[in-house]
Design a protein around this motif. Structure first.
Motif, PDB file in Angstrom:
ATOM      1  N   GLU A  29      34.746-154.310 -41.481  1.00 26.09           N
ATOM      2  CA  GLU A  29      34.083-153.813 -40.275  1.00 26.09           C
ATOM      3  C   GLU A  29      35.043-153.850 -39.099  1.00 26.09           C
ATOM      4  N   THR A  34      31.488-149.604 -40.352  1.00 24.15           N
ATOM      5  CA  THR A  34      31.628-150.413 -41.571  1.00 24.15           C
ATOM      6  C   THR A  34      32.221-149.549 -42.683  1.00 24.15           C
ATOM      7  N   ARG A  60      24.245-149.616 -41.766  1.00 27.01           N
ATOM      8  CA  ARG A  60      24.921-150.925 -41.817  1.00 27.01           C
ATOM      9  C   ARG A  60      23.917-152.036 -42.158  1.00 27.01           C
ATOM     10  N   LYS A  61      22.670-151.829 -41.755  1.00 25.01           N
ATOM     11  CA  LYS A  61      21.618-152.751 -42.186  1.00 25.01           C
ATOM     12  C   LYS A  61      21.324-152.539 -43.672  1.00 25.01           C
ATOM     13  N   TYR A  62      21.234-151.267 -44.037  1.00 28.26           N
ATOM     14  CA  TYR A  62      20.782-150.928 -45.392  1.00 28.26           C
ATOM     15  C   TYR A  62      21.735-151.468 -46.456  1.00 28.26           C
ATOM     16  N   ILE A  63      23.027-151.317 -46.239  1.00 28.08           N
ATOM     17  CA  ILE A  63      23.976-151.766 -47.254  1.00 28.08           C
ATOM     18  C   ILE A  63      23.866-153.281 -47.456  1.00 28.08           C
ATOM     19  N   ALA A  64      23.683-154.001 -46.356  1.00 28.22           N
ATOM     20  CA  ALA A  64      23.567-155.464 -46.477  1.00 28.22           C
ATOM     21  C   ALA A  64      22.266-155.851 -47.169  1.00 28.22           C
ATOM     22  N   THR A  65      21.199-155.117 -46.856  1.00 28.51           N
ATOM     23  CA  THR A  65      19.916-155.399 -47.509  1.00 28.51           C
ATOM     24  C   THR A  65      20.029-155.169 -49.013  1.00 28.51           C
ATOM     25  N   LEU A  67      22.703-155.394 -50.799  1.00 25.19           N
ATOM     26  CA  LEU A  67      23.527-156.452 -51.388  1.00 25.19           C
ATOM     27  C   LEU A  67      22.764-157.771 -51.482  1.00 25.19           C
ATOM     28  N   LEU A  68      21.904-158.006 -50.500  1.00 27.70           N
ATOM     29  CA  LEU A  68      21.156-159.263 -50.479  1.00 27.70           C
ATOM     30  C   LEU A  68      20.054-159.288 -51.533  1.00 27.70           C
ATOM     31  N   PHE A  69      19.358-158.188 -51.685  1.00 31.18           N
ATOM     32  CA  PHE A  69      18.112-158.245 -52.438  1.00 31.18           C
ATOM     33  C   PHE A  69      18.058-157.342 -53.672  1.00 31.18           C
TER      34      PHE A  69
END
Lengths: 71, 421
Positions: A29, A34, A60-65, A67-69
């Motif tokens: 980032e 990102t 940028r929120k979606y990619i992390a979500t 990866l998290l879930f």
């Protein structure tokens, strides 16, 4: 193009790489957003790395979500 | 009828409404009238070496026809000798033994000065002490008030000196003129404080007269900064109360002060961690009788909520107050315009188009009638349109069912950290 349309394009790219079996190997980032590196293939010789740049905050929120879930 | 009695660090009062240390508590006459009106307690106007005041002491901000949205003063502590105040405190306490009388104190930051005034005041019979480390003007130039309240070491030391001799609970009143009020609150705890109160007034200059170029107020053509209070400071005070209430190192009761004008304001401070509240500007604006509505309103609210005692309300919103990094990034609200109620003033469109995210369209229906519609996919849920809308019910902020799991900024950063190269 609206922010939403840009996000949908970025989201579709993310989803399509995951659907094709790509995995995230690197995230970077900076001031430009990102950068996500996806990789596919198990053998080193077969490996293909693609990079996408995420411009929207929603993406940028979606990619992390994802990866998290999800992944 | 709910039980409105409070116990703040051992100080009991029939209700949570106290008058703050200020002009309304300058004399026994005033405090006794306040108790007759229904106030549960009073923090006596700050005692110390008697001062000399200027004339022209107050100024107020009016906004869009609302008088006293904010209030500014350059008045100092009591200008009456200690003996006069103590005699009146004694007489008042004798008449109203069940009401709380707290003596506000301010002396130079010297151990012997604090010991002397604490002993003399407690000898007369008070329910508690409030150390004024907050007054931002005049006294601060002499090293007292906010000048010592801005230095955590001085807050701790002076609190400790008071606690060396005090027999009644000690409340430390904090200044908001500091970057992080939890630092001085922690210092008060370290010094042995039984409670903290906040906020004192905020450094301010009310205005400048465009004809004379004098400051407002001015004293013979010269001005000095004052202390700002009243409804305009409530959000600042509420945040400071909340920040202290959720800090585990500040494990003592809080007396909430700052722009409290009605029972709703009081309930908000109590929910955010205050055991009781102190009021000044609203009483100066409307008189002591405002406490009747405060008592009735809080009583009705507690009854409606099925809460037996106001003490059961204290701090109920504190667990909901958090760091930005712990907020759910996947929570989404959008604006929705109720066209049956909307008057088509276009204020929402203008504010969104000019200063937000350009997602409210001006459209015409089949009959040519104008209407406004939110493109929900582009709406970021900032609330601006509903804030500027002049008609109640014309714009609702609607929760969108979450399709993604909750994720905070901190969780995001933690997850992507393993992918960072």
């Amino acid at each position: 193009m609206s922010e939403y349309e840009t996000f949908m394009e970025e989201k579709n790219k993310i989803d399509s790489y995951f659907d094709k079996g790509y995995q995230v190997i690197s995230i970077f980032e900076n001031l430009s957003g990102t950068f996500v590196d996806f990789v596919t293939g198990e053998e080193a010789i077969e490996r293909e790395v693609v990079q996408i740049q995420l411009l929207t905050a929603e993406a940028r929120k979606y990619i992390a979500t994802k990866l998290l879930f999800v992944s | 009828m709910a039980d409105l009695q409070i116990n703040l660090a051992g100080i009991k009062s029939p209700n949570p409404f106290w008058l703050a240390s200020a002009p309304p508590t300058n004399s026994g006459y005033q405090v006794q009238r306040a108790f007759e009106a229904g106030w549960g307690g009073a923090v006596w106007k700050t005692l110390g070496d008697p001062i000399i005041n200027t004339t022209a002491r107050f100024a107020a901000a009016s906004f869009n026809g609302k008088k006293v949205a904010g209030f500014n003063n350059i008045e100092l502590i009591t200008d009456r000798p200690l003996e006069v105040n103590l005699k009146e405190i004694y007489e008042t306490k004798k008449r109203f033994p069940n009401h709380a009388i707290i003596a506000s104190l301010m002396v130079e930051p010297k151990q012997e000065k604090w010991h002397e005034i604490v002993k003399r005041v407690e000898d007369i019979g008070v329910d508690g002490l409030e150390l004024n480390f907050g007054c931002p003007h005049g006294m601060a130039e002499r090293g007292m008030g906010a000048a010592s309240g801005q230095v955590p070491e001085l807050v701790e030391k002076q609190t400790y000196w008071v606690k060396e001799v005090a027999k009644t609970p000690v409340i430390v009143k904090l200044t908001p003129n500091i970057t992080d009020i939890t630092v001085t609150a922690e210092a008060a705890v370290c010094g042995g404080a039984d409670a903290v109160s906040m906020i004192n007034t905020i450094n301010s200059l009310m205005g400048v007269d465009l004809d004379s170029w004098n400051t407002v107020p001015h004293v013979a053509g010269k001005g000095a900064h004052g202390g700002y209070c009243g409804p305009a400071v409530k959000p600042i005070a509420l945040n400071m109360v909340g920040e202290c209430a959720r800090n585990p190192l500040i494990d003592i009761p809080i007396s909430g002060i700052g722009g409290i004008s009605n029972w709703k304001d009081a309930a908000e401070f109590i929910l955010m961690g205050a055991t009781g509240v102190q009021v000044c500007t609203a009483a100066m604006h409307h008189g002591f009788s405002i406490v009747e509505d405060m008592i009735d309103g809080l009583n009705n609210y507690l009854d409606e909520k099925g809460i037996a005692s106001v003490m059961d309300l204290v701090g109920k919103s504190v667990p909901k107050y958090s760091n930005w990094g712990d907020l759910d990034l996947n929570y989404k609200v959008v604006a929705r315009i109720n066209n049956d109620v909307c008057i088509n003033c276009n204020k929402c469109h203008i504010s969104c188009e000019d200063t937000s995210h350009q997602c409210i369209d001006m459209l015409k229906d089949a009959t040519g009638k104008s209407y406004l519609k939110v493109r929900e996919e582009d709406c970021v849920g900032c609330n601006l349109c509903s804030i500027v809308c002049p008609v109640d019910g014309a714009i609702d902020m609607v929760e969108i069912k979450q399709t993604l799991p909750s994720m905070t900024w901190n969780e995001r950063q933690s997850r992507i950290a393993s992918f960072m190269t």
